[in-house]
Design an enzyme around this catalytic site. Structure first.
Site, short mmCIF file in Angstrom:
data_model
loop_
_atom_site.label_atom_id
_atom_site.label_comp_id
_atom_site.label_asym_id
_atom_site.label_seq_id
_atom_site.Cartn_x
_atom_site.Cartn_y
_atom_site.Cartn_z
CG ASP A 312 -2.08 -0.96 1.10
OD1 ASP A 312 -2.14 -1.70 0.09
OD2 ASP A 312 -2.93 -1.01 2.03
CG HIS A 321 -4.80 -10.56 -3.92
ND1 HIS A 321 -5.81 -10.05 -3.13
CD2 HIS A 321 -5.20 -10.30 -5.20
CE1 HIS A 321 -6.76 -9.52 -3.88
NE2 HIS A 321 -6.40 -9.65 -5.15
CG HIS A 445 -25.35 -29.66 -13.85
ND1 HIS A 445 -25.89 -28.41 -14.00
CD2 HIS A 445 -26.39 -30.49 -13.58
CE1 HIS A 445 -27.20 -28.47 -13.84
NE2 HIS A 445 -27.53 -29.72 -13.58
#
Length: 468
Positions: A312, A321, A445
């Site tokens: 940051d 990440h 599915h």
């Protein structure tokens, strides 16, 4: 301690890498560097893990999960389950949240120790291009990595007092669920707290100066989120900026630039995070800065050859990440490995509100700007056609952005659990997959990942559970 010696009192010790800051970027560099044989010193004034573990990603997601449980209890009868919701025990929520943090913190401390990283607790300051002063001693290194992170920021004239006007740090330890809250800022932090507090029973109003919630996302995702928030009863005011805040008899009143007023018990200031760099010696040592951020090249190198910076503190995406990846890149570069610059468009982004917003790649607007409007194809796949989403009673869409007859350059998803689908989306974008190539892959599915497969089937011209 270093090899049985007290490094703080041994001027002869020179580390390969001295890291100032033990958050995501700093500790990732430390762990990877030590793994590659570098002698690493890691200096942290608080706790290893930094904002992400202690005041950011982990605790906010714990709150959001507690909110999800509350919503499930309220809504259980629609699934044929009789349950009663008796309220939020905020002390119990904090106990759960803190337990998650404590377990991860203990594991991280063990990792740092097992890799033989030389951990020094104390407030460090850059004292030369190759040293950091901490606890009255000078720690020398062949290279220094700056990773001092960020803190919540405010707006001019708006003082965060920790009482009725609070930051995300205060919100995470609040001893009550506020009856009502105004949230200033409709970005990631703002909408996540709005979502959690609404689930806990608060009356929420978000103030966002730009024209959409989650303004950095594709406009379609923002509109879907706004629709979902309206349905949940989360109020928001868009397109007008904040003017002032003042105390009332029992709360806070916020006035906007157009004179509109809002009142609530608390005001959460969620207008972003600013870099921690003031007073740490960076400028004195000649490190190039801009508005408090340390400037770096694509390999995280500053203009000073012996100094790098990550996380940051640098003007890249403020995501844990991303910090991990930047820290690993620096460690590998210093260890002599071949490194590749990070493609920040290829980083997955997730906002963990209800519903979740997840994306990787570029927006449709950005794609048109780069490639031309006539060269861009966009397809929306509604989750109503996805069996597992129907079972979970979530709605939303997956939107694909493709360069005509070429690769998919953007995947934008809104719906519960979409953050868990962004891993495959990341591969699609970063491997420059063609829709027809993804369409060949068989998805299980019923799963939500199947929706991503069906979206690509449709984009490849052979839709299954969706209309042409």
């Amino acid at each position: 301690m270093h090899g049985g010696r007290d490094v703080a009192n041994d001027a002869s010790t020179v580390f390969d890498l001295v890291i100032l800051g033990g958050g995501s970027g700093g500790y990732a560099a430390a762990l990877r560097g030590a793994q590659l044989g570098l002698d690493v010193a890691l200096i942290e004034k608080d706790k290893v893990g930094g904002t992400c573990l202690h005041r950011g990603c982990i605790p906010t997601k714990a709150l959001l999960h507690a909110g999800e449980i509350a919503d499930q209890a309220r809504e259980s009868e629609q699934f044929g389950v009789k349950a009663t919701f008796e309220g939020i025990d905020i002390a119990g929520v904090h106990k759960y949240k803190d337990g998650v943090i404590a377990g991860l913190y203990k594991g991280l401390q063990g990792l740092v120790a097992s890799r033989k990283v030389h951990y020094i607790e104390g407030e460090g300051r850059l004292s030369s291009p190759t040293s950091v002063d901490v606890n009255g001693q000078r720690i020398q290194g062949r290279h220094v990595l700056l990773a001092t992170g960020s803190v919540p920021k405010s707006l001019p004239g708006l003082e965060i007092d920790g009482n009725r006007i609070i930051s995300s740090d205060h919100a995470l330890v609040l001893d009550r669920v506020p009856k009502s809250a105004i949230i200033l800022g409709g970005g990631v932090i703002g909408v996540e707290f709005a979502s959690a507090w609404k689930s806990f029973g608060s009356d929420i109003t978000i103030i966002e100066g730009l024209k959409h919630l989650a303004p950095l996302e594709d406009e379609n995702s923002s509109k879907l989120l706004e629709r979902a928030f309206r349905k949940r009863g989360i109020k928001f005011n868009l397109g007008t900026f904040f003017s002032k805040a003042e105390y009332t008899q029992d709360g806070v009143k916020v006035t906007l630039a157009d004179g509109k007023e809002f009142e609530a018990e608390v005001l959460l200031v969620a207008v972003g995070r600013g870099p921690v760099s003031a007073g740490l010696g960076y400028e004195e040592q000649g490190v190039a800065m801009d508005r408090g951020y340390v400037l770096v090249d694509e390999y995280m190198r500053t203009n000073v050859p012996t100094i790098s910076a990550v996380g940051d503190l640098v003007p890249t995406l403020q995501l844990a990440h991303v910090g991990f990846a930047e820290g690993i890149l620096v460690a590998e570069r210093l260890a002599g490995l071949k490194t590749v610059p990070i493609d920040y468009d290829g980083v997955p982004r997730v906002t963990y509100c209800h519903p979740e917003v997840a994306s990787v790649g570029i927006t449709e607007a950005k794609a048109k700007e780069i490639y031309g409007a006539d060269k861009v194809v966009a397809l929306k796949y509604n989750l109503a056609g996805n069996g597992k989403s129907k079972i979970l009673n979530t709605s939303g869409e997956i939107k694909l952005v493709q360069v005509k007859d070429g690769a998919v350059v953007g995947v934008h998803m809104v719906g519960d659990r979409m953050g868990e689908q962004v891993g495959e989306a990341q591969l699609i974008y970063n491997w420059e997959a063609l829709p027809a190539e993804v369409a060949q892959l068989i998805h299980a599915h019923p799963t939500q990942s199947e929706a991503l497969g069906e979206a690509h089937l449709a984009l490849a011209g052979k839709p299954l559970h969706s209309h042409d």
